[in-house]
Design a protein around this motif. Sequence first.
Motif, PDB file in Angstrom:
ATOM      1  N   LEU A 168     -17.032 -12.659  -0.493  1.00  0.00           N
ATOM      2  CA  LEU A 168     -16.306 -11.395  -0.491  1.00  0.00           C
ATOM      3  C   LEU A 168     -14.851 -11.616  -0.885  1.00  0.00           C
ATOM      4  O   LEU A 168     -14.282 -12.682  -0.617  1.00  0.00           O
ATOM      5  N   SER A 169     -14.271 -10.579  -1.501  1.00  0.00           N
ATOM      6  CA  SER A 169     -12.864 -10.660  -1.885  1.00  0.00           C
ATOM      7  C   SER A 169     -12.212  -9.294  -1.720  1.00  0.00           C
ATOM      8  O   SER A 169     -12.869  -8.268  -1.895  1.00  0.00           O
ATOM      9  N   ASP A 170     -10.913  -9.290  -1.391  1.00  0.00           N
ATOM     10  CA  ASP A 170     -10.204  -8.013  -1.289  1.00  0.00           C
ATOM     11  C   ASP A 170      -9.475  -7.679  -2.597  1.00  0.00           C
ATOM     12  O   ASP A 170      -8.662  -6.774  -2.663  1.00  0.00           O
ATOM     13  N   SER A 208      -0.384  -5.776   5.237  1.00  0.00           N
ATOM     14  CA  SER A 208      -1.198  -6.222   4.118  1.00  0.00           C
ATOM     15  C   SER A 208      -0.603  -6.092   2.714  1.00  0.00           C
ATOM     16  O   SER A 208      -1.049  -6.782   1.821  1.00  0.00           O
ATOM     17  N   SER A 209       0.340  -5.227   2.542  1.00  0.00           N
ATOM     18  CA  SER A 209       0.689  -4.895   1.170  1.00  0.00           C
ATOM     19  C   SER A 209       1.195  -6.079   0.363  1.00  0.00           C
ATOM     20  O   SER A 209       0.968  -6.160  -0.815  1.00  0.00           O
ATOM     21  N   PHE A 262      12.933  10.034  -0.879  1.00  0.00           N
ATOM     22  CA  PHE A 262      12.631   8.944   0.030  1.00  0.00           C
ATOM     23  C   PHE A 262      11.207   9.076   0.592  1.00  0.00           C
ATOM     24  O   PHE A 262      10.430   8.121   0.631  1.00  0.00           O
ATOM     25  N   VAL A 263      10.837  10.312   0.957  1.00  0.00           N
ATOM     26  CA  VAL A 263       9.494  10.578   1.502  1.00  0.00           C
ATOM     27  C   VAL A 263       8.432  10.228   0.469  1.00  0.00           C
ATOM     28  O   VAL A 263       7.463   9.525   0.755  1.00  0.00           O
ATOM     29  N   TYR A 299     -12.781  -6.165  -8.123  1.00  0.00           N
ATOM     30  CA  TYR A 299     -14.212  -6.130  -7.799  1.00  0.00           C
ATOM     31  C   TYR A 299     -14.660  -4.757  -7.291  1.00  0.00           C
ATOM     32  O   TYR A 299     -15.798  -4.586  -6.905  1.00  0.00           O
ATOM     33  N   ASP A 302     -18.174  -4.277   6.111  1.00  0.00           N
ATOM     34  CA  ASP A 302     -18.103  -4.846   4.766  1.00  0.00           C
ATOM     35  C   ASP A 302     -19.488  -5.250   4.282  1.00  0.00           C
ATOM     36  O   ASP A 302     -19.749  -5.318   3.089  1.00  0.00           O
ATOM     37  N   LEU A 336       4.275   3.956  -1.308  1.00  0.00           N
ATOM     38  CA  LEU A 336       4.191   2.570  -0.824  1.00  0.00           C
ATOM     39  C   LEU A 336       3.070   2.402   0.201  1.00  0.00           C
ATOM     40  O   LEU A 336       2.333   1.428   0.185  1.00  0.00           O
ATOM     41  N   THR A 337       2.984   3.422   1.093  1.00  0.00           N
ATOM     42  CA  THR A 337       1.955   3.373   2.133  1.00  0.00           C
ATOM     43  C   THR A 337       0.571   3.338   1.504  1.00  0.00           C
ATOM     44  O   THR A 337      -0.285   2.537   1.868  1.00  0.00           O
ATOM     45  N   SER A 359       4.993   3.134   6.823  1.00  0.00           N
ATOM     46  CA  SER A 359       4.925   2.257   5.664  1.00  0.00           C
ATOM     47  C   SER A 359       5.405   0.855   6.004  1.00  0.00           C
ATOM     48  O   SER A 359       4.889  -0.128   5.490  1.00  0.00           O
ATOM     49  N   SER A 405      -0.208   0.016  -0.126  1.00  0.00           N
ATOM     50  CA  SER A 405      -0.430  -1.084   0.797  1.00  0.00           C
ATOM     51  C   SER A 405      -1.850  -1.059   1.354  1.00  0.00           C
ATOM     52  O   SER A 405      -2.417  -2.081   1.672  1.00  0.00           O
ATOM     53  N   CYS A 406      -2.479   0.138   1.456  1.00  0.00           N
ATOM     54  CA  CYS A 406      -3.838   0.243   1.987  1.00  0.00           C
ATOM     55  C   CYS A 406      -4.870  -0.168   0.949  1.00  0.00           C
ATOM     56  O   CYS A 406      -5.928  -0.662   1.264  1.00  0.00           O
ATOM     57  N   LYS A 407      -4.545   0.039  -0.298  1.00  0.00           N
ATOM     58  CA  LYS A 407      -5.485  -0.113  -1.404  1.00  0.00           C
ATOM     59  C   LYS A 407      -6.155  -1.487  -1.462  1.00  0.00           C
ATOM     60  O   LYS A 407      -7.348  -1.594  -1.700  1.00  0.00           O
ATOM     61  N   THR A 408      -5.444  -2.530  -1.189  1.00  0.00           N
ATOM     62  CA  THR A 408      -5.984  -3.878  -1.372  1.00  0.00           C
ATOM     63  C   THR A 408      -6.827  -4.348  -0.181  1.00  0.00           C
ATOM     64  O   THR A 408      -7.310  -5.462  -0.188  1.00  0.00           O
ATOM     65  N   HIS A 409      -7.020  -3.500   0.806  1.00  0.00           N
ATOM     66  CA  HIS A 409      -7.630  -4.002   2.031  1.00  0.00           C
ATOM     67  C   HIS A 409      -9.154  -4.056   2.045  1.00  0.00           C
ATOM     68  O   HIS A 409      -9.752  -4.686   2.888  1.00  0.00           O
ATOM     69  N   LYS A 410      -9.825  -3.394   1.099  1.00  0.00           N
ATOM     70  CA  LYS A 410     -11.291  -3.330   1.099  1.00  0.00           C
ATOM     71  C   LYS A 410     -11.894  -4.657   0.617  1.00  0.00           C
ATOM     72  O   LYS A 410     -11.468  -5.224  -0.374  1.00  0.00           O
ATOM     73  N   ASN A 411     -12.918  -5.147   1.365  1.00  0.00           N
ATOM     74  CA  ASN A 411     -13.592  -6.376   0.959  1.00  0.00           C
ATOM     75  C   ASN A 411     -14.842  -6.047   0.152  1.00  0.00           C
ATOM     76  O   ASN A 411     -15.715  -5.346   0.627  1.00  0.00           O
ATOM     77  N   ASN A 412     -14.914  -6.560  -1.052  1.00  0.00           N
ATOM     78  CA  ASN A 412     -16.089  -6.350  -1.894  1.00  0.00           C
ATOM     79  C   ASN A 412     -16.908  -7.623  -1.979  1.00  0.00           C
ATOM     80  O   ASN A 412     -16.360  -8.719  -2.096  1.00  0.00           O
ATOM     81  N   THR A 445      -8.892  -5.941  -5.923  1.00  0.00           N
ATOM     82  CA  THR A 445      -9.367  -4.629  -6.396  1.00  0.00           C
ATOM     83  C   THR A 445     -10.180  -4.724  -7.685  1.00  0.00           C
ATOM     84  O   THR A 445     -10.896  -3.810  -8.034  1.00  0.00           O
ATOM     85  N   LEU A 460       8.119   6.465   0.050  1.00  0.00           N
ATOM     86  CA  LEU A 460       7.470   5.807   1.182  1.00  0.00           C
ATOM     87  C   LEU A 460       5.965   6.086   1.198  1.00  0.00           C
ATOM     88  O   LEU A 460       5.157   5.198   1.451  1.00  0.00           O
ATOM     89  N   THR A 461       5.607   7.343   0.915  1.00  0.00           N
ATOM     90  CA  THR A 461       4.184   7.719   0.897  1.00  0.00           C
ATOM     91  C   THR A 461       3.451   6.886  -0.149  1.00  0.00           C
ATOM     92  O   THR A 461       2.371   6.362   0.097  1.00  0.00           O
TER      93      THR A 461
END
Lengths: 305, 260
Positions: free
Chosen positions: A289-291, A25-26, B14-15, A295, A213, B21-22, A18, B25-32, A293, B18-19
């Motif tokens: 493109l945008s990251d 990125s978070s 704690f686990v 969209y 993408d 949070l992990t 984490s 943190s991945c969720k926002t990474h996709k480009n639309n 959410t 953390l899970t």
Amino acid sequence: MERRDFLQKTVASSALLSLGGMSLSSFSTLETKKITILHTNDVHSHIDPFPADHPRNPNMGGAARRASIIDQIRKEEKSVILLDAGDIFQGTPYFNYYGGELEFKLMSMMQYDLATMGNHDFDNGIDGFHAQLGHANFDFVSANYDFKNTILDGIVKPYKIINRDGIKIGVFGLGVELDGLVDKKLYKETIYNNPIEVAKSITRTLKEDKKCDLVICLSHIGFKYRNEPERVCDITLAQQTKDIDLIIGGHTHTFLDKPVLEKNLEGKEVLINQVGCFGINLGRIDFYLSDDTKYDNTTRNIILG
Amino acid sequence: MVNVKKKRVNTSYFVILLTFLTLLSCKTHKNNIYEVDGKRININEQYISDSNIENFIAPYRKHINNDLDSILAFNPVTQEKSKGKWQTNIGNLFAETTIALSNPIFKKRENKEIDFCLLNHGGIRSIIPEGNITSRTAFEIMPFENSVMIVGLSADEVRTLAAYFLKEKKPHPLAGLTIYTDSSETNVIDILVNNKHIEDSKTYYVATTDYLANGGDNMNFFRDSKIKFDLDYKLRNLFIDYFKKIDTLPNITTERVIIK
């Protein structure tokens, strides 16, 4: 004792994961990116503009003018990708005299990224095409021509992934059926496979495995055949597949005023564009493109013309 | 024991935290893709030429133009494919030139003679205007890369070819063959190959293009033949060689279809 040990390790690795995730990125801010796709098709060795007294295309086209337009766009935009959908060869004495050397050199000077093969690119045989590749600083892709038993084996690949500004763009090529169109002695042991079947498998690779993408098909199968509705073309390709964002077409020398929209298997819009022939037009498609959410499940806003 | 248990509860929270949070943190990474903007740019005289590219092309252009525009021969009468029902002067020129320049190669390689020539009307891509003839003329009348093929036909297949010719009602370039018909203009009455009646036992060697030899324009009699010789001689180069040899182009008006 053993159980406690396991727990401690889990905690440690979760924390590590984490932390890595957070730093990547978070907490980064949302980003908007623009990818500019420029494209040509069926240029057919038209290096000089048409003469001023030409009945159909007076003063149109010309490689030197195309280069200055591309150059200007490169100055204005951060991420430009330049593509060609095939039939680079054949049509003026430049090809007959130099076998495609000048066409490839000029495209390299304009910094083309990628092209697919049209039927006329076989006009000096598969060996004649191969002999000119040294003059090309760009790659060729074709997914439905199987070159396994030819000189192009391992040279012309099914697809290429281009990374620009953190965006992954997967581009694959499709070619027209060669039998009956090109002499066998020219294309030799090249095997033609069904474009739609091949496209289904390639798009799965690009979208699901490679996490692209943006997925673009460089097609030389033709826009539409009015008298042969069953024949595979860009329209049926768009309708019968999913995950293709843009089809850049060629072969039928179709002059589209603006890109055409077609619904794919999932009811999503696919853009199809073809800009005629002879280097008279340059196509331009900008993708935003945008990251963010927000969209994730919205339909895209498409502005044409 | 108590101590250990307490610790386990704490770490479990704690686990989970953390899970979570992990995942977050991945969720926002996709480009639309949220907007697409497409248009066509017409390339015309309002754009200036890139001088680098222009200078790069110049020597290639100069070489080609010097070569294409050097005068090879003279044409006294305009030759065009639209004037003539069963034959045209340009079609006759195409067919007779093809025999004249291919026969020496065929004779040398295979020790055989070409009997006649059949090409296609659609393959003539331009007129030859009255005036000077250059290599550019050859590019205009024959822009394609087709080359000469010699196809062997039986007497019966030659009869099929003659019937096809009458049925098509097009002045396909023809030389060495004369077809006789009646007033219906559909029945083949007689066929002469180089002024001789056809013999049933003979194989006739017909000059054509690789395009037609592979069944182009529905010339199936060529496609179905097993006897084929590829001369690897491009038709355009054949015309250039011919223009270099002669001074003045002939105006050939020989009739190939005769109505009795």
